[in-house]
Design a protein around this motif. Structure first.
Motif, PDB file in Angstrom:
ATOM      1  N   SER A  82      -5.734   7.138 -23.777  1.00  0.00           N
ATOM      2  CA  SER A  82      -5.728   7.479 -25.130  1.00  0.00           C
ATOM      3  C   SER A  82      -5.642   6.077 -25.971  1.00  0.00           C
ATOM      4  O   SER A  82      -5.263   4.960 -25.509  1.00  0.00           O
ATOM      5  CB  SER A  82      -4.206   7.955 -25.316  1.00  0.00           C
ATOM      6  OG  SER A  82      -3.848   7.974 -26.608  1.00  0.00           O
ATOM      7  N   ASP A  83      -6.652   6.377 -27.112  1.00  0.00           N
ATOM      8  CA  ASP A  83      -6.720   4.976 -27.802  1.00  0.00           C
ATOM      9  C   ASP A  83      -5.392   4.526 -28.670  1.00  0.00           C
ATOM     10  O   ASP A  83      -5.163   3.403 -28.645  1.00  0.00           O
ATOM     11  CB  ASP A  83      -7.926   5.681 -29.216  1.00  0.00           C
ATOM     12  CG  ASP A  83      -9.075   5.812 -28.407  1.00  0.00           C
ATOM     13  OD1 ASP A  83      -9.332   5.041 -27.355  1.00  0.00           O
ATOM     14  OD2 ASP A  83      -9.923   6.186 -28.899  1.00  0.00           O
ATOM     15  N   GLU A  84      -4.729   5.399 -28.818  1.00  0.00           N
ATOM     16  CA  GLU A  84      -3.421   5.376 -29.705  1.00  0.00           C
ATOM     17  C   GLU A  84      -2.423   4.435 -28.694  1.00  0.00           C
ATOM     18  O   GLU A  84      -1.827   3.305 -28.990  1.00  0.00           O
ATOM     19  CB  GLU A  84      -2.505   6.577 -29.728  1.00  0.00           C
ATOM     20  CG  GLU A  84      -1.082   6.380 -30.320  1.00  0.00           C
ATOM     21  CD  GLU A  84      -1.072   6.037 -31.622  1.00  0.00           C
ATOM     22  OE1 GLU A  84      -0.074   5.306 -32.046  1.00  0.00           O
ATOM     23  OE2 GLU A  84      -1.947   5.719 -32.389  1.00  0.00           O
ATOM     24  N   PHE A  85      -2.520   4.525 -27.240  1.00  0.00           N
ATOM     25  CA  PHE A  85      -1.688   3.626 -26.465  1.00  0.00           C
ATOM     26  C   PHE A  85      -2.490   2.367 -25.628  1.00  0.00           C
ATOM     27  O   PHE A  85      -1.894   1.656 -25.128  1.00  0.00           O
ATOM     28  CB  PHE A  85      -0.933   4.689 -25.422  1.00  0.00           C
ATOM     29  CG  PHE A  85      -0.225   5.665 -25.715  1.00  0.00           C
ATOM     30  CD1 PHE A  85       1.347   5.097 -26.155  1.00  0.00           C
ATOM     31  CD2 PHE A  85      -0.469   6.874 -25.583  1.00  0.00           C
ATOM     32  CE1 PHE A  85       1.817   6.318 -26.828  1.00  0.00           C
ATOM     33  CE2 PHE A  85       0.625   7.766 -25.901  1.00  0.00           C
ATOM     34  CZ  PHE A  85       1.620   7.712 -26.638  1.00  0.00           C
ATOM     35  N   GLY A  86      -3.695   2.668 -25.962  1.00  0.00           N
ATOM     36  CA  GLY A  86      -4.539   1.485 -25.378  1.00  0.00           C
ATOM     37  C   GLY A  86      -4.552   1.759 -23.947  1.00  0.00           C
ATOM     38  O   GLY A  86      -4.469   0.726 -22.952  1.00  0.00           O
ATOM     39  N   GLY A  87      -4.206   2.783 -23.352  1.00  0.00           N
ATOM     40  CA  GLY A  87      -4.130   3.074 -21.928  1.00  0.00           C
ATOM     41  C   GLY A  87      -4.002   4.626 -21.745  1.00  0.00           C
ATOM     42  O   GLY A  87      -4.347   5.523 -22.300  1.00  0.00           O
ATOM     43  N   HIS A  88      -3.027   4.924 -20.572  1.00  0.00           N
ATOM     44  CA  HIS A  88      -2.743   6.214 -20.203  1.00  0.00           C
ATOM     45  C   HIS A  88      -1.813   6.921 -21.163  1.00  0.00           C
ATOM     46  O   HIS A  88      -1.005   6.484 -21.833  1.00  0.00           O
ATOM     47  CB  HIS A  88      -2.150   6.191 -18.983  1.00  0.00           C
ATOM     48  CG  HIS A  88      -3.085   6.021 -17.867  1.00  0.00           C
ATOM     49  ND1 HIS A  88      -3.128   4.738 -17.162  1.00  0.00           N
ATOM     50  CD2 HIS A  88      -4.305   6.642 -17.143  1.00  0.00           C
ATOM     51  CE1 HIS A  88      -4.124   4.547 -16.200  1.00  0.00           C
ATOM     52  NE2 HIS A  88      -4.627   5.947 -16.195  1.00  0.00           N
ATOM     53  N   TRP A  89      -2.150   8.117 -21.470  1.00  0.00           N
ATOM     54  CA  TRP A  89      -1.466   9.083 -22.166  1.00  0.00           C
ATOM     55  C   TRP A  89      -0.187   9.258 -21.966  1.00  0.00           C
ATOM     56  O   TRP A  89       0.156   9.551 -20.633  1.00  0.00           O
ATOM     57  CB  TRP A  89      -2.340  10.389 -22.640  1.00  0.00           C
ATOM     58  CG  TRP A  89      -1.743  11.266 -23.748  1.00  0.00           C
ATOM     59  CD1 TRP A  89      -1.929  11.208 -24.811  1.00  0.00           C
ATOM     60  CD2 TRP A  89      -1.090  12.592 -23.179  1.00  0.00           C
ATOM     61  NE1 TRP A  89      -1.320  12.479 -25.379  1.00  0.00           N
ATOM     62  CE2 TRP A  89      -0.591  13.084 -24.285  1.00  0.00           C
ATOM     63  CE3 TRP A  89      -0.379  12.831 -21.935  1.00  0.00           C
ATOM     64  CZ2 TRP A  89      -0.002  14.482 -24.413  1.00  0.00           C
ATOM     65  CZ3 TRP A  89       0.332  14.019 -22.176  1.00  0.00           C
ATOM     66  CH2 TRP A  89       0.559  14.874 -23.257  1.00  0.00           C
ATOM     67  N   SER A  90       0.846   9.719 -22.836  1.00  0.00           N
ATOM     68  CA  SER A  90       2.032  10.296 -22.346  1.00  0.00           C
ATOM     69  C   SER A  90       2.525  11.176 -23.397  1.00  0.00           C
ATOM     70  O   SER A  90       1.730  11.357 -24.556  1.00  0.00           O
ATOM     71  CB  SER A  90       3.174   9.372 -22.139  1.00  0.00           C
ATOM     72  OG  SER A  90       3.486   8.351 -23.432  1.00  0.00           O
ATOM     73  N   HIS A  91       3.544  12.235 -23.400  1.00  0.00           N
ATOM     74  CA  HIS A  91       3.750  13.438 -24.173  1.00  0.00           C
ATOM     75  C   HIS A  91       4.927  12.948 -25.344  1.00  0.00           C
ATOM     76  O   HIS A  91       4.760  13.046 -26.385  1.00  0.00           O
ATOM     77  CB  HIS A  91       4.451  14.491 -23.450  1.00  0.00           C
ATOM     78  CG  HIS A  91       4.506  15.727 -24.189  1.00  0.00           C
ATOM     79  ND1 HIS A  91       5.552  15.914 -25.083  1.00  0.00           N
ATOM     80  CD2 HIS A  91       3.823  16.976 -24.181  1.00  0.00           C
ATOM     81  CE1 HIS A  91       5.308  17.011 -25.675  1.00  0.00           C
ATOM     82  NE2 HIS A  91       4.504  17.750 -25.100  1.00  0.00           N
ATOM     83  N   GLY A  92       5.935  12.272 -24.885  1.00  0.00           N
ATOM     84  CA  GLY A  92       6.852  11.838 -25.618  1.00  0.00           C
ATOM     85  C   GLY A  92       8.124  13.019 -25.971  1.00  0.00           C
ATOM     86  O   GLY A  92       9.053  12.517 -26.517  1.00  0.00           O
ATOM     87  N   ASP A  93       7.664  14.372 -25.666  1.00  0.00           N
ATOM     88  CA  ASP A  93       8.684  15.538 -26.025  1.00  0.00           C
ATOM     89  C   ASP A  93       8.761  16.474 -24.861  1.00  0.00           C
ATOM     90  O   ASP A  93       8.328  17.514 -25.397  1.00  0.00           O
ATOM     91  CB  ASP A  93       8.584  16.026 -27.153  1.00  0.00           C
ATOM     92  CG  ASP A  93       9.841  16.815 -27.899  1.00  0.00           C
ATOM     93  OD1 ASP A  93      10.849  16.845 -27.133  1.00  0.00           O
ATOM     94  OD2 ASP A  93       9.753  17.588 -28.787  1.00  0.00           O
TER      95      ASP A  93
END
Length: 320
Positions: free
Chosen positions: A137-148
């Motif tokens: 994920s570009d948002e995290f600059g790494g692996h994605w996660s959900h959050g909820d």
């Protein structure tokens, strides 16, 4: 009595507050012959998101809502497309609205409360979490996660045996390492099991879910994140555990921590139980069920029963 009443009053107040934070309305309709879900950010959704984020900051809870509707819309569409775009679509919509195909099936939360939750569903969910965590994920600059990653946000399709993730209004702080974010996703999912599932099942259910998740580093990190928080953070923890008996949840968390430390041992025990339940008896055959071999004891007994008398041989004497 006062000691019991005050926590309940706080729980009721917190529940009312959380229920009031409905940033988006959700509805369904048919569009171009397809059943779709419409999520629309409420008029005061942005302000409510700011209020909730203030609470998260004060409580040192490393998640946040998307404050601006356009940011939330972009993230919701991107995550849905990334995880579910193989079969389902995201449709063009207005500035504060997201249209997606309705995923077939029901949430695991519904199955759990209806007592139809199975180990297969949990194993499928564990594999889907692992798959989702491999995306970048570009948002995290790494692996994605959900959050909820609650059970309400995991949809299971019984026809295909597929679990899918939905609802991306909450996001982890990007400063957190991926293993921490991933462990938090697992914990949020497991808290539903700890709070709701009966005593005779919750441990085996939790183990099924963790066994299906293949990243040992994330499970090891989970050990450091199972402590019950204090202060303002307890309110959100209460929301996560449906305000169930804190003492019961704490005991189960201690057991969950033991699982994360000794998962290899638990896996061996579970595997041995599976082997014991499937172990063939000494009279079983390798061929189709009920089809004895020509040399088997079953066939010999059957031949003997068909003979004219118990003393009559199966074959006539050989003439010389």
């Amino acid at each position: 009595m006062a000691a019991q009443l005050i926590p309940q009053v706080l729980a009721n107040a917190a529940t009312t507050f959380v229920d009031s934070i409905k940033l988006s309305s959700v509805s369904e309709e048919v569009r171009h012959g397809r059943q779709v879900v419409i999520k629309r950010r409420q008029i005061y959704g942005d302000q409510l998101a700011d209020l909730a984020n203030l609470y998260f900051r004060m409580s040192n809870i490393p998640i946040r809502f998307w404050s601006k509707a356009e940011d939330w819309k972009r993230w919701e569409e991107k995550c849905f497309q990334m995880l579910n775009g193989d079969r389902f679509r995201v449709y063009p919509s207005g500035a504060k609205t997201v249209w997606t195909d309705k995923l077939p099936g029901e949430s695991l939360w519904e199955h759990m409360n209806r007592r139809t939750l199975t180990r297969q569903m949990l194993e499928t969910a564990g594999r889907e979490f692992f798959r989702a965590h491999q995306f970048c994920s570009d948002e995290f600059g790494g692996h994605w996660s959900h959050g909820d990653a609650t059970m309400t946000n995991v949809i299971y399709d019984e026809k295909t045996g597929q679990a899918r993730l939905i609802d991306f209004e909450i996001v982890h702080h990007k400063s957190l390492p991926a293993t921490v974010r991933h462990a938090d996703d697992l914990l949020v999912f497991l808290l539903d099991i700890l709070a709701i599932v009966p005593s005779r099942q919750w441990l085996s259910f939790a183990l099924c879910f963790l066994n299906a998740y293949e990243d040992a580093d994330v499970i090891a990190q989970l050990e450091n994140q199972v402590a019950v928080p204090s202060g303002l953070a307890w309110i959100w923890w209460g929301v996560r555990t449906s305000f169930k008996n804190p003492a019961k949840v704490k005991r189960r968390l201690a057991k969950l921590q033991d699982i994360t430390v000794n998962l290899g041992r638990y896996r061996s025990i579970a595997a041995e139980r599976t082997r014991q339940s499937r172990r063939a008896s000494i009279s079983c055959q390798e061929m189709s069920p009920g089809m004895p071999r020509a040399s088997s004891r079953t066939l010999a007994i059957s031949d003997k029963a068909r003979a004219a008398s118990p003393g009559m041989p199966r074959r006539l004497p050989t003439k010389r």
